[in-house]
Design a protein around this motif. Structure first.
Motif, mmCIF file in Angstrom:
data_model
loop_
_atom_site.group_PDB
_atom_site.id
_atom_site.type_symbol
_atom_site.label_atom_id
_atom_site.label_comp_id
_atom_site.label_asym_id
_atom_site.label_seq_id
_atom_site.Cartn_x
_atom_site.Cartn_y
_atom_site.Cartn_z
ATOM 1 N N GLU A 166 -0.266 -17.945 -26.995
ATOM 2 C CA GLU A 166 -1.407 -16.927 -27.730
ATOM 3 C C GLU A 166 -1.148 -15.710 -27.062
ATOM 4 O O GLU A 166 -0.869 -15.537 -25.979
ATOM 5 N N ASP A 167 -1.820 -14.773 -27.701
ATOM 6 C CA ASP A 167 -1.823 -13.404 -27.325
ATOM 7 C C ASP A 167 -3.253 -13.333 -26.609
ATOM 8 O O ASP A 167 -4.198 -12.956 -26.815
ATOM 9 N N SER A 168 -3.330 -13.769 -25.282
ATOM 10 C CA SER A 168 -4.443 -14.192 -24.687
ATOM 11 C C SER A 168 -4.339 -13.394 -23.278
ATOM 12 O O SER A 168 -3.225 -13.382 -22.709
ATOM 13 N N ILE A 169 -5.582 -12.998 -22.738
ATOM 14 C CA ILE A 169 -5.502 -12.470 -21.378
ATOM 15 C C ILE A 169 -5.400 -13.513 -20.277
ATOM 16 O O ILE A 169 -5.361 -13.227 -19.125
ATOM 17 N N LEU A 170 -5.719 -14.759 -20.648
ATOM 18 C CA LEU A 170 -6.215 -15.925 -19.811
ATOM 19 C C LEU A 170 -4.749 -16.913 -19.526
ATOM 20 O O LEU A 170 -3.935 -16.784 -20.503
ATOM 21 N N GLN A 171 -4.687 -17.454 -18.563
ATOM 22 C CA GLN A 171 -3.777 -18.375 -18.363
ATOM 23 C C GLN A 171 -4.093 -19.616 -17.534
ATOM 24 O O GLN A 171 -4.980 -19.322 -16.883
ATOM 25 N N LEU A 172 -3.874 -20.786 -17.786
ATOM 26 C CA LEU A 172 -3.984 -22.068 -17.146
ATOM 27 C C LEU A 172 -3.405 -22.097 -16.009
ATOM 28 O O LEU A 172 -2.152 -22.232 -16.058
ATOM 29 N N VAL A 173 -3.836 -22.090 -14.530
ATOM 30 C CA VAL A 173 -3.150 -22.246 -13.478
ATOM 31 C C VAL A 173 -3.535 -23.596 -12.672
ATOM 32 O O VAL A 173 -4.502 -23.899 -12.897
ATOM 33 N N HIS A 174 -2.629 -23.980 -12.023
ATOM 34 C CA HIS A 174 -2.739 -25.345 -11.036
ATOM 35 C C HIS A 174 -2.828 -24.555 -9.651
ATOM 36 O O HIS A 174 -2.266 -24.041 -9.162
ATOM 37 N N LEU A 175 -4.215 -24.518 -9.176
ATOM 38 C CA LEU A 175 -4.760 -23.972 -8.072
ATOM 39 C C LEU A 175 -5.553 -24.750 -7.154
ATOM 40 O O LEU A 175 -6.468 -25.443 -7.631
#
Length: 188
Positions: free
Chosen positions: A57-66
């Motif tokens: 998607e044209d999203s400003i967010l990303q899902l990260v493993h942290l």
């Protein structure tokens, strides 16, 4: 419950978590709410669906493993903008003394306040207190030495703040020390 709704519930859990949320915490929440027995593979598959959704998607967010958990963060394209906001809002930044204290704790943990002060050569009461208030360090039990002083270690907030999964990702001290700072060597 349809499987597509599970992804939305996992997404809501990750979004609502202030810090990174572990796979076990997600499974526990889902199993409790839905009176089910979801396993790691099932939940990890849904986490990948969510990750793909934000990547496409044209999203400003990303899902990260942290920090052994999952968290939504802004994509790198927006880091400078968000950083400016954070700089503006953080009226009470960490002092040089607090940063030195935090570095000592990160590399020598668990460590007592006396050991910190021996390394720094000055009283570190205020710096340790500020780091505890900002939740960058935590009390990690008591030493087995006379007086049983409190041991300090970095916290999960430290890991999130510096974007680390584990302490082995800290820069090695040999990588930080410059050649011209060596003592006892003559440079020709």
């Amino acid at each position: 419950m349809p499987e597509t709704h599970i992804s939305k519930h996992i997404e809501a859990l990750i979004f609502s978590s202030v810090q990174s949320i572990s796979l076990q915490e997600i499974i526990l929440a889902l199993n409790t709410v839905f009176s089910a027995e979801y396993d790691e593979i099932f939940v990890l598959n849904h986490i990948e669906i969510i990750r793909d959704k934000y990547n496409l998607e044209d999203s400003i967010l990303q899902l990260v493993h942290l920090n052994n958990g999952y968290q939504f963060l802004t994509k790198k394209d927006y880091h400078e903008t968000v950083n400016q906001l954070q700089l503006h809002r953080s009226k009470k930044k960490l002092s040089q003394a607090a940063m030195e204290t935090l570095a000592i704790i990160a590399y020598r943990q668990p460590i007592t306040k006396l050991e910190i002060e021996q390394i720094r050569g000055v009283n570190s009461d205020y710096s340790v207190q500020r780091l505890l208030e900002k939740e960058l360090i935590s009390m990690d039990g008591k030493a087995e030495t006379p007086g049983r002083p409190i041991l300090y270690s970095t916290s999960p907030m430290f890991m999130d703040y510096f974007g680390l999964n584990n302490l082995s990702q800290l820069p090695q001290l040999k990588d930080i020390v410059k050649e011209e700072n060596s003592v006892g060597e003559t440079v020709e």
